[in-house]
Design a protein around this motif. Structure first.
Motif: not given
Ligand SMILES: *Cc1c(COP(=O)(O)O)cnc(C)c1O
Length: 361
Positions: A150-162
């Motif tokens: 979860n990128e705190t500054v930009h506000g995105n979350i990776m829902r699908k792991l590589p």
């Protein structure tokens, strides 16, 4: 006493009941006649606190038995160096997915220690999304693959792991720690600074699969050697004792609320209230594509810097503090971590509606 709604990205709000309990136990912890702050970290009372915190964390996160839990200092940023020193021990290669400021920083730090490849990045999109990972870019002989969940500054979350196959996946979970269930078994290591969702700043929790330990580079400082910390049950030196105690209280609070499923329900509800408003507002809009939106950190903007500044000022005057966006991206950001009550988000949205109406003719 007037408590504000604190939308800070970190350090951030702690549950009021936790603060009250800590206050009540400040001078005399369970009849010991001393504060936890004054207690020997080798005492039997303290042993019960640190072991209790670990047991609760294991229970809530369903951490498999073959993982060590470490309570460390140095913040998440110290792990940016400790991770390559401990795990870049085979080919000396590591693959990084750069989805925002924190994975970028981790990547830059790791480059001091070995052969780093950025296998995917959404930099071109200003990190308004999580990058797609082309599996062909991943190096099968990499010592690990690194992400920031979860990128705190930009506000995105990776829902699908590589899909990393046998290559261990390492994730910074600082800003989504305990926000919803997480399958720890998919990772070689997850870790985070505590000051977003878990405890005051100064405590870093690392959860590491045992078989990855014990291969740190020779020059690794003892304090950064995960195997040494694990052998000593996080008591190689004085741990951040008081923070671990607050962590335990926060974990008890989560357990009492119904655990991580209940936490997730609450958090999704809060995020939905805010994103629904943003999606329907003519003045405010979110900056991240819908599928990759974080439920913890919600960045948004108006179309003018002046209006952004006016809004931030009005928020502060009305008890909604720290809503200003990160200095690197501007605009606004509402961090709505576990301890932010639903009512805090409802009131913020109410306030945004009023602000919008007052500024539209
Ligand atoms: C806050 C944060 C960090 C930095 O944590 P420190 O404890 O200040 O070093 C790193 N990664 C993420 C995702 C964060 O949110």
């Amino acid at each position: 006493m007037a408590r504000v709604y604190n939308f800070s990205a970190g350090p951030s709000m702690l549950p009021e009941s936790v603060l009250n309990k800590a206050a009540a136990e400040m001078l005399d912890y369970e009849g010991t006649g001393e504060s936890v702050m004054e207690m020997s970290h080798r005492s039997k009372e303290y042993d019960a606190i640190i072991k209790g915190a670990e047991a609760l964390l294991r229970e809530l996160m369903e951490i498999p038995d073959n993982y060590k839990v470490l309570f460390l200092q140095g913040g998440a940023s110290t792990q940016f160096a400790a991770i390559p020193m401990n795990f870049m021990n085979g080919s000396g290669k590591a693959d990084y997915i750069v989805s925002g400021q924190w994975s970028n920083k981790a990547c830059k730090e790791a480059a001091k220690y070995g052969d780093i490849k950025v296998v995917a990045t959404s930099k071109e999109q200003n990190f308004s999304c999580v990058p797609d990972v082309d599996p062909a870019e991943l190096r099968p002989d990499a010592d690990y693959v690194y992400i920031c969940l979860n990128e705190t500054v930009h506000g995105n979350i990776m829902r699908k792991l590589p899909e990393t196959g046998n290559v261990p996946l390492i994730a910074d979970i600082s800003s989504c720690f305990l926000s919803e269930p997480l399958d720890v078994s998919k990772f070689g290591m997850v870790y985070g600074g505590a000051q977003k969702n878990v405890a005051p700043a100064g405590l870093t929790i690392c959860i590491i699969r045992e078989d990855l330990l014990g291969k740190a580079r020779d020059y690794t400082p003892s304090m950064l050697d995960y195997a040494l910390m694990a052998e000593n049950d996080s008591l190689y030196n004085t741990p951040p004792c008081y923070n671990i105690y607050i962590c335990k209280l926060v974990l008890e609070w989560i357990k009492n609320l119904g655990g991580l499923e209940a936490m997730a329900k609450r958090n999704y509800k809060k995020a939905e209230i805010l994103y629904n408003f943003l999606d329907n507002s003519k003045m405010f809009k979110g900056t991240v594509v819908a599928k990759d939106r974080s439920i913890m950190n919600v960045p948004f903007v108006t179309d003018s810097d002046e209006l952004n500044a006016e809004f931030v000022k009005a928020c502060t005057e009305n008890g909604f503090i720290n809503i200003k966006g990160h200095r690197s991206v501007g605009g606004m950001r509402a961090s709505i971590y576990n301890a932010m009550p639903i009512e805090g988000v409802e009131k913020l949205v109410e306030f945004m509606k009023e602000f919008e109406e007052a500024h539209t003719n």
